[in-house]
Design a protein around this motif. Structure first.
Motif, PDB file in Angstrom:
ATOM      1  N   LYS A 156       8.487 -14.081  -2.191  1.00 15.52           N
ATOM      2  CA  LYS A 156       7.309 -13.296  -2.886  1.00 15.52           C
ATOM      3  C   LYS A 156       6.706 -12.824  -1.674  1.00 15.52           C
ATOM      4  O   LYS A 156       5.902 -13.625  -0.726  1.00 15.52           O
ATOM      5  CB  LYS A 156       6.496 -14.430  -3.716  1.00 15.52           C
ATOM      6  CG  LYS A 156       5.260 -13.984  -4.318  1.00 15.52           C
ATOM      7  CD  LYS A 156       5.341 -13.020  -5.285  1.00 15.52           C
ATOM      8  CE  LYS A 156       4.227 -12.549  -6.092  1.00 15.52           C
ATOM      9  NZ  LYS A 156       4.409 -11.712  -7.139  1.00 15.52           N
ATOM     10  N   LEU A 157       6.165 -11.513  -1.901  1.00 15.69           N
ATOM     11  CA  LEU A 157       5.340 -10.889  -0.460  1.00 15.69           C
ATOM     12  C   LEU A 157       3.982 -10.456  -1.036  1.00 15.69           C
ATOM     13  O   LEU A 157       3.676 -10.203  -2.299  1.00 15.69           O
ATOM     14  CB  LEU A 157       6.364  -9.868  -0.183  1.00 15.69           C
ATOM     15  CG  LEU A 157       7.791 -10.084   0.499  1.00 15.69           C
ATOM     16  CD1 LEU A 157       8.468  -8.751   0.775  1.00 15.69           C
ATOM     17  CD2 LEU A 157       7.574 -11.088   1.493  1.00 15.69           C
ATOM     18  N   LYS A 158       3.268 -10.260   0.058  1.00 13.54           N
ATOM     19  CA  LYS A 158       1.928  -9.902  -0.196  1.00 13.54           C
ATOM     20  C   LYS A 158       1.930  -8.669   0.853  1.00 13.54           C
ATOM     21  O   LYS A 158       2.188  -8.824   2.099  1.00 13.54           O
ATOM     22  CB  LYS A 158       0.892 -10.756   0.153  1.00 13.54           C
ATOM     23  CG  LYS A 158      -0.567  -9.993   0.103  1.00 13.54           C
ATOM     24  CD  LYS A 158      -1.570 -11.142   0.645  1.00 13.54           C
ATOM     25  CE  LYS A 158      -3.152 -10.586   0.930  1.00 13.54           C
ATOM     26  NZ  LYS A 158      -4.121 -11.673   1.325  1.00 13.54           N
ATOM     27  N   VAL A 159       1.737  -7.609   0.342  1.00 14.96           N
ATOM     28  CA  VAL A 159       1.585  -6.398   1.275  1.00 14.96           C
ATOM     29  C   VAL A 159      -0.352  -5.961   1.391  1.00 14.96           C
ATOM     30  O   VAL A 159      -0.684  -5.741   0.310  1.00 14.96           O
ATOM     31  CB  VAL A 159       2.134  -4.973   0.586  1.00 14.96           C
ATOM     32  CG1 VAL A 159       1.931  -3.833   1.296  1.00 14.96           C
ATOM     33  CG2 VAL A 159       3.785  -5.441   0.477  1.00 14.96           C
ATOM     34  N   THR A 160      -0.519  -5.773   2.544  1.00 15.64           N
ATOM     35  CA  THR A 160      -2.011  -5.533   2.855  1.00 15.64           C
ATOM     36  C   THR A 160      -2.075  -4.405   3.410  1.00 15.64           C
ATOM     37  O   THR A 160      -1.515  -3.792   4.252  1.00 15.64           O
ATOM     38  CB  THR A 160      -2.520  -6.436   3.555  1.00 15.64           C
ATOM     39  OG1 THR A 160      -2.795  -7.876   2.985  1.00 15.64           O
ATOM     40  CG2 THR A 160      -4.202  -6.109   3.959  1.00 15.64           C
ATOM     41  N   TRP A 161      -2.869  -3.308   2.723  1.00 17.58           N
ATOM     42  CA  TRP A 161      -3.198  -1.963   3.275  1.00 17.58           C
ATOM     43  C   TRP A 161      -4.935  -1.984   4.024  1.00 17.58           C
ATOM     44  O   TRP A 161      -5.534  -2.465   3.154  1.00 17.58           O
ATOM     45  CB  TRP A 161      -3.440  -0.832   1.942  1.00 17.58           C
ATOM     46  CG  TRP A 161      -3.786   0.510   2.665  1.00 17.58           C
ATOM     47  CD1 TRP A 161      -5.041   0.911   2.300  1.00 17.58           C
ATOM     48  CD2 TRP A 161      -2.863   1.502   2.763  1.00 17.58           C
ATOM     49  NE1 TRP A 161      -5.185   2.160   2.723  1.00 17.58           N
ATOM     50  CE2 TRP A 161      -3.822   2.659   3.246  1.00 17.58           C
ATOM     51  CE3 TRP A 161      -1.704   1.711   3.150  1.00 17.58           C
ATOM     52  CZ2 TRP A 161      -3.251   3.800   3.433  1.00 17.58           C
ATOM     53  CZ3 TRP A 161      -0.920   2.931   3.717  1.00 17.58           C
ATOM     54  CH2 TRP A 161      -2.030   3.959   3.928  1.00 17.58           C
ATOM     55  N   ILE A 162      -4.876  -1.524   5.191  1.00 19.51           N
ATOM     56  CA  ILE A 162      -6.155  -1.422   5.762  1.00 19.51           C
ATOM     57  C   ILE A 162      -6.223   0.096   6.309  1.00 19.51           C
ATOM     58  O   ILE A 162      -5.611   0.618   6.675  1.00 19.51           O
ATOM     59  CB  ILE A 162      -5.973  -2.385   7.150  1.00 19.51           C
ATOM     60  CG1 ILE A 162      -5.737  -3.634   6.934  1.00 19.51           C
ATOM     61  CG2 ILE A 162      -7.438  -2.093   7.879  1.00 19.51           C
ATOM     62  CD1 ILE A 162      -6.558  -4.636   6.284  1.00 19.51           C
ATOM     63  N   GLY A 163      -7.325   0.690   5.324  1.00 21.03           N
ATOM     64  CA  GLY A 163      -7.592   2.148   5.732  1.00 21.03           C
ATOM     65  C   GLY A 163      -8.039   2.764   4.548  1.00 21.03           C
ATOM     66  O   GLY A 163      -8.888   2.425   3.867  1.00 21.03           O
ATOM     67  N   ASP A 164      -7.750   4.073   4.393  1.00 20.83           N
ATOM     68  CA  ASP A 164      -8.298   5.014   3.616  1.00 20.83           C
ATOM     69  C   ASP A 164      -7.566   4.739   2.357  1.00 20.83           C
ATOM     70  O   ASP A 164      -6.529   4.483   2.047  1.00 20.83           O
ATOM     71  CB  ASP A 164      -8.310   6.340   4.102  1.00 20.83           C
ATOM     72  CG  ASP A 164      -9.295   7.473   3.349  1.00 20.83           C
ATOM     73  OD1 ASP A 164     -10.136   7.128   2.708  1.00 20.83           O
ATOM     74  OD2 ASP A 164      -9.083   8.648   4.078  1.00 20.83           O
ATOM     75  N   ALA A 165      -8.453   5.432   1.062  1.00 18.32           N
ATOM     76  CA  ALA A 165      -7.585   5.360  -0.289  1.00 18.32           C
ATOM     77  C   ALA A 165      -7.158   6.852  -0.286  1.00 18.32           C
ATOM     78  O   ALA A 165      -7.465   7.747  -0.886  1.00 18.32           O
ATOM     79  CB  ALA A 165      -8.770   5.171  -1.368  1.00 18.32           C
ATOM     80  N   ASN A 166      -5.849   6.615   0.150  1.00 17.52           N
ATOM     81  CA  ASN A 166      -5.095   8.096   0.061  1.00 17.52           C
ATOM     82  C   ASN A 166      -4.043   8.171  -0.599  1.00 17.52           C
ATOM     83  O   ASN A 166      -3.343   7.310  -1.193  1.00 17.52           O
ATOM     84  CB  ASN A 166      -4.999   8.553   1.717  1.00 17.52           C
ATOM     85  CG  ASN A 166      -4.003   7.693   2.329  1.00 17.52           C
ATOM     86  OD1 ASN A 166      -3.222   6.744   1.880  1.00 17.52           O
ATOM     87  ND2 ASN A 166      -3.997   7.788   3.458  1.00 17.52           N
TER      88      ASN A 166
END
Length: 321
Positions: A156-166
């Motif tokens: 079970k993984l968690k992916v974190t996006w840091i940045g723009d909503a693109n």
């Protein structure tokens, strides 16, 4: 006839097929078996694959041309200065002419409306190679990379996006949720995700029990993350706003402070090209980085797209090797 426009247009099962096909062709390519190569090379022998690119590219061009050549097709690069598109000829006329002579079109364009126009008028499959709203080939590539590195089928993984909503996170978020991963998205104050993506994500989480979080706190989003991922803060065409955007994105660089709260075995991803304001050197070139493995996988994502949408005519249920 089916086109590849965005990941949200696919069922969970269809998207899984695309990732598995990318994995399959990577094995074929790496095995370097001449019999397998010849069998695949015959599938589009004598055909042409058009690459209509309004934006410059490294990974997308190499992977698209390489995938076309793998299946025996001749790739034809059509840059914005090479054809009449939008200059002396309408979008409709150009699309009708180009699609009449090729097996498919990889389209790397500016606006999503251009992808929609291509799909409306083309007589062959359109593969969205980037528009301002979606980037499905990157999502296929990223999911293959995560599968190889951390095996989302078993963990079970968690992916974190840091940045723009693109465009990249629009497809990546939907892709992760479809495959059973949780997602956290941290954007600067004043930047929100597209409502269409929020709605699609909500429907998936309700169906399969995954979670998605939206926040403006990069550190909170990074807690326990198995994958930290970012992209350029200043997209192509936005260079005029660079100073203002970099000020807005202060505190959103992926650095050791964020890495310290992520999972100890976290992986760092970036679709490239990378700029220093997005991630520090020690993270980008460090032991947790898988950016170059990710970049290579763009080739196999393009192979999967051609195989499903062209070789198998968009039939996900009867894939033939």
């Amino acid at each position: 006839m089916r086109h590849l426009v965005s990941i949200k247009d696919l069922t969970d099962e269809e998207f899984t097929v695309l990732v598995n096909r990318a994995e399959h062709f990577k094995k074929v390519f790496k095995n370097n078996d001449s019999t397998d190569f010849q069998k695949n090379h015959l599938k589009l022998l004598g055909r042409t694959v058009a690459l209509i690119f309004s934006k410059r590219s490294t990974r997308t061009r190499i992977s698209s041309e390489g995938a076309a050549a793998f299946f025996g097709a001749q790739p034809m690069f059509l840059g914005k200065d090479d054809i009449q598109l939008g200059v002396n000829e309408s979008f409709y006329d150009t699309t009708k002419v180009v699609s009449s002579m090729v097996a498919c079109v990889f389209a790397r364009v500016n606006s999503h409306s251009e992808i929609q126009a291509l799909c409306k008028h083309s007589s062959v499959p359109i593969i969205n190679s980037l528009c301002d709203r979606y980037h499905p080939l990157q999502a296929i590539c990223d999911m293959l990379t995560i599968k190889e590195q951390l095996d989302y089928e078993k963990n079970k993984l968690k992916v974190t996006w840091i940045g723009d909503a693109n465009n990249v996170i629009n497809d990546m978020a939907i892709a992760c949720l479809k495959l059973g991963m949780d997602v956290a998205i941290a954007t600067p104050a004043g930047i929100e995700m597209d409502q269409e993506i929020v709605d699609a994500a909500a429907e998936i989480t309700k169906r399969n029990g995954t979670k998605i979080e939206y926040t403006h706190d990069s550190k909170a989003a990074s807690k326990g993350a198995h994958i930290l991922v970012t992209d350029t803060f200043v997209s192509m065409g936005e260079e005029f706003a660079k100073v203002a955007k970099l000020k807005q994105f202060q505190g959103f660089q992926i650095n050791q402070e964020l890495a310290d709260v992520a999972d100890p075995n976290f992986k760092f991803m970036h679709c490239l090209p990378r700029h220093h304001e997005e991630v520090t050197d020690d993270i980008f070139y460090g032991k947790h980085s898988i950016v170059f493995e990710e970049a290579e996988n763009r080739l196999y994502a393009a192979m999967a797209a051609i195989d499903v949408f062209v070789n198998n005519k968009g039939d996900f249920n009867h894939i033939q090797d």
